[in-house]
Design an enzyme around this catalytic site. Structure first.
Site, PDB file in Angstrom:
ATOM      1  N   CYS A 165       0.632  -1.414   0.154  1.00  0.00           N
ATOM      2  CA  CYS A 165      -0.033   0.060   0.017  1.00  0.00           C
ATOM      3  C   CYS A 165       0.951   1.307   0.181  1.00  0.00           C
ATOM      4  O   CYS A 165       0.350   2.422   0.119  1.00  0.00           O
ATOM      5  CB  CYS A 165      -1.051   0.068   1.234  1.00  0.00           C
ATOM      6  SG  CYS A 165      -1.924  -1.582   1.230  1.00  0.00           S
ATOM      7  N   HIS A 305      -2.420   7.580   6.616  1.00  0.00           N
ATOM      8  CA  HIS A 305      -2.836   6.245   5.955  1.00  0.00           C
ATOM      9  C   HIS A 305      -4.118   5.912   6.217  1.00  0.00           C
ATOM     10  O   HIS A 305      -4.919   5.672   5.488  1.00  0.00           O
ATOM     11  CB  HIS A 305      -1.665   5.243   6.436  1.00  0.00           C
ATOM     12  CG  HIS A 305      -1.798   4.161   5.833  1.00  0.00           C
ATOM     13  ND1 HIS A 305      -1.688   3.744   4.454  1.00  0.00           N
ATOM     14  CD2 HIS A 305      -2.036   2.742   6.142  1.00  0.00           C
ATOM     15  CE1 HIS A 305      -1.777   2.702   4.199  1.00  0.00           C
ATOM     16  NE2 HIS A 305      -1.997   1.754   5.267  1.00  0.00           N
ATOM     17  N   GLU A 316      -0.772   5.014  13.955  1.00  0.00           N
ATOM     18  CA  GLU A 316      -0.573   6.340  13.466  1.00  0.00           C
ATOM     19  C   GLU A 316      -0.846   7.644  14.257  1.00  0.00           C
ATOM     20  O   GLU A 316       0.049   8.517  14.044  1.00  0.00           O
ATOM     21  CB  GLU A 316      -1.086   6.176  11.881  1.00  0.00           C
ATOM     22  CG  GLU A 316      -0.977   7.383  11.074  1.00  0.00           C
ATOM     23  CD  GLU A 316      -1.594   7.115   9.656  1.00  0.00           C
ATOM     24  OE1 GLU A 316      -1.044   8.113   8.975  1.00  0.00           O
ATOM     25  OE2 GLU A 316      -2.204   6.650   9.684  1.00  0.00           O
ATOM     26  N   LYS A 337      -9.232   7.860   2.709  1.00  0.00           N
ATOM     27  CA  LYS A 337      -9.783   6.852   2.417  1.00  0.00           C
ATOM     28  C   LYS A 337     -11.234   6.441   2.968  1.00  0.00           C
ATOM     29  O   LYS A 337     -12.050   5.514   2.572  1.00  0.00           O
ATOM     30  CB  LYS A 337      -8.793   5.636   3.226  1.00  0.00           C
ATOM     31  CG  LYS A 337      -7.484   5.416   2.475  1.00  0.00           C
ATOM     32  CD  LYS A 337      -6.532   4.402   3.218  1.00  0.00           C
ATOM     33  CE  LYS A 337      -5.299   4.282   2.431  1.00  0.00           C
ATOM     34  NZ  LYS A 337      -4.392   5.254   2.887  1.00  0.00           N
ATOM     35  N   HIS A 342      -9.750   2.101   0.318  1.00  0.00           N
ATOM     36  CA  HIS A 342      -8.323   1.988   0.215  1.00  0.00           C
ATOM     37  C   HIS A 342      -7.833   1.390  -1.279  1.00  0.00           C
ATOM     38  O   HIS A 342      -8.177   0.483  -1.555  1.00  0.00           O
ATOM     39  CB  HIS A 342      -7.902   0.850   1.272  1.00  0.00           C
ATOM     40  CG  HIS A 342      -6.603   0.654   1.577  1.00  0.00           C
ATOM     41  ND1 HIS A 342      -5.551   1.275   0.672  1.00  0.00           N
ATOM     42  CD2 HIS A 342      -5.517   0.158   2.293  1.00  0.00           C
ATOM     43  CE1 HIS A 342      -4.138   1.259   0.918  1.00  0.00           C
ATOM     44  NE2 HIS A 342      -4.412   0.461   2.059  1.00  0.00           N
ATOM     45  N   PHE A 405       1.650  -3.565   3.744  1.00  0.00           N
ATOM     46  CA  PHE A 405       1.780  -4.978   4.371  1.00  0.00           C
ATOM     47  C   PHE A 405       3.527  -5.317   4.125  1.00  0.00           C
ATOM     48  O   PHE A 405       3.844  -4.919   3.090  1.00  0.00           O
ATOM     49  CB  PHE A 405       1.127  -6.146   3.585  1.00  0.00           C
ATOM     50  CG  PHE A 405      -0.273  -5.975   4.085  1.00  0.00           C
ATOM     51  CD1 PHE A 405      -0.889  -5.365   5.098  1.00  0.00           C
ATOM     52  CD2 PHE A 405      -1.179  -6.989   3.477  1.00  0.00           C
ATOM     53  CE1 PHE A 405      -2.161  -5.147   5.572  1.00  0.00           C
ATOM     54  CE2 PHE A 405      -2.452  -7.055   3.911  1.00  0.00           C
ATOM     55  CZ  PHE A 405      -2.901  -6.339   4.857  1.00  0.00           C
TER      56      PHE A 405
END
Length: 419
Positions: A165, A305, A316, A337, A342, A405
């Site tokens: 991502c 994010h 975060e 998002k 996403h 990831f």
């Protein structure tokens, strides 16, 4: 060696909120949800039956014939459409340009998963292996960069980055670094993804990564809310034209913003989860600030994010407080998002574009779907998450976070252009 300055001179987008930049931006600042029931396949037996799909996309807007479009996976079609808009937007006279000095760094986190699924599911063992001759070129994650370069004759550096991502943020950062090192005059960069497929939804469902809020899909992506239960899958393609400043000025180009810096880090912690204390997120933001030679107090807006996952949002938020200290309460923070879903390998490019436009327009898009009675005790709501409604403010500098990831973290900083 004196490093070159790098600016953004063109933008293009195909997203769940619109098939161009203008439509997407208007939806973002108006707090529109891109979520809806999945139309690509029968999802009735899946735990998640909704996603943020691109709507009404016609590949013939960027391909002369259907047979040409069919040679490309859907993710590459999105990439080419976004690149076409961005290249048109930057108003570069390609007949006068040295195309040896124009590159393409365009990325996908997964690649042509739709084509992979289609070919494998149609394989008949008794009939023998009969595959589409375009099967391999359609599925590889770097092919969109090659397709864009071939279409326009760009002979400069050409590749795709893959970091889950964080993919298209890495692409933007690489483009920035190559230009400031003098390796190119301009680079077409960004990312595209089209993973709303049987295997895409099924695979992420198996990980319990996706929201299963099928009864209220429009509000399912709810970053920083206590009731968040996973991310909503998005898709699309987003492109930025990065250009060396003197080259842009010499041709009288519009300049949206300047790329100030980029940072990278690894969590070195877990296959899919971010570090619970946000150590990788702290490091990537610190590295980006150091690269930009900026103080935390100079940042006005962070596009986080913020995927709407239980663990990720908390880590975060902790990282932001650690890096920005008291200034964290003066920031606008938002997760787009909550509207786009996403977009995986396209997420970083989408969110960097949102930062560029927030600087241009002096308005911060919201984090939608938060209710006042839905506060998480682990999150500090003294921070301004720009809940539910866009906020006008002067945005001189904005930072975009992306985490993938494998513990991949990438961050870019853009700022108002000043000669």
């Amino acid at each position: 060696m004196e490093l070159k300055r790098v600016v953004v001179t063109g933008l293009g987008a195909v997203t769940p909120l619109g098939n161009n930049v203008a439509e997407t931006w208007q939806s973002l600042i108006n707090g529109v949800s891109g979520a809806g029931p999945i139309t690509r396949f029968d999802s009735s037996k899946f735990k998640t039956r909704f996603a943020c799909e691109v709507k009404n996309f016609d590949p013939l807007t960027c391909f002369p014939e259907k047979k040409e479009a069919r040679k490309c996976d859907l993710y590459s079609q999105y990439a080419i459409a976004a690149a076409q808009e961005a290249i048109t937007d930057c108003k570069m006279d390609l007949e006068k340009e040295n195309k040896d000095r124009i590159g393409v760094i365009f990325s996908s986190g997964i690649g042509g998963i739709f084509s992979f699924q289609e070919e494998v599911m149609e394989y008949n063992q008794e009939r023998g292996p009969r595959f589409n001759p375009f099967f391999i070129p359609k599925i590889i994650a770097d092919i969109s960069a090659g397709l864009i370069s071939m279409r326009y004759g760009f002979r400069g550096l050409n590749f795709g980055t893959v970091s889950a991502c964080a993919t298209s943020t890495n692409a933007i950062a690489d483009a920035y670094n190559y230009i400031r090192l003098g390796k190119a005059n301009a680079i077409v960069t960004g990312g595209a993804e089209a993973a709303i497929t049987i295997v895409g939804i099924g695979g992420f469902n198996a990980m319990n990564a996706l929201s299963t809020r099928n009864d209220s899909f429009e509000t399912a992506s709810r970053p920083f809310s206590a009731s968040r239960d996973g991310f909503v899958m998005g898709e699309g393609g987003v492109c930025l034209i990065l250009e060396e400043l003197e080259h842009a000025l010499a041709r009288g180009s519009q300049i949206y913003a300047e790329v100030a810096g980029a940072g990278f880090s690894a969590d070195a912690y877990h296959l899919t989860a971010s570090h619970p204390e946000g150590l990788g997120a702290i490091l990537v933001m610190q590295n980006a600030l150091e690269d930009a030679e900026m103080k935390p107090e100079e940042i006005d807006y962070i596009n986080v994010h913020g995927t709407s996952t239980p663990l990720g949002d908390v880590s975060e938020e902790k990282a932001i407080k650690e890096v920005f200290g008291e200034h964290a309460r003066k920031l606008n923070i938002s997760s787009t998002k909550s509207m786009t879903g996403h977009m995986l390998g396209a997420a970083g490019a989408m969110e960097a574009t949102a930062c560029v436009l927030s600087i241009q327009e002096n308005i911060v898009p919201p984090t939608i779907n938060h209710a006042e009675n839905d506060n998480d005790p682990e999150i500090d709501y003294n921070l301004n998450f720009t809940f539910n409604k866009a906020q006008k403010r002067t945005v001189n500098a904005a930072l975009s976070n992306t985490f993938g990831f494998g513990g991949h973290n990438a961050c870019v900083i853009v700022k108002k252009f000043q000669k």
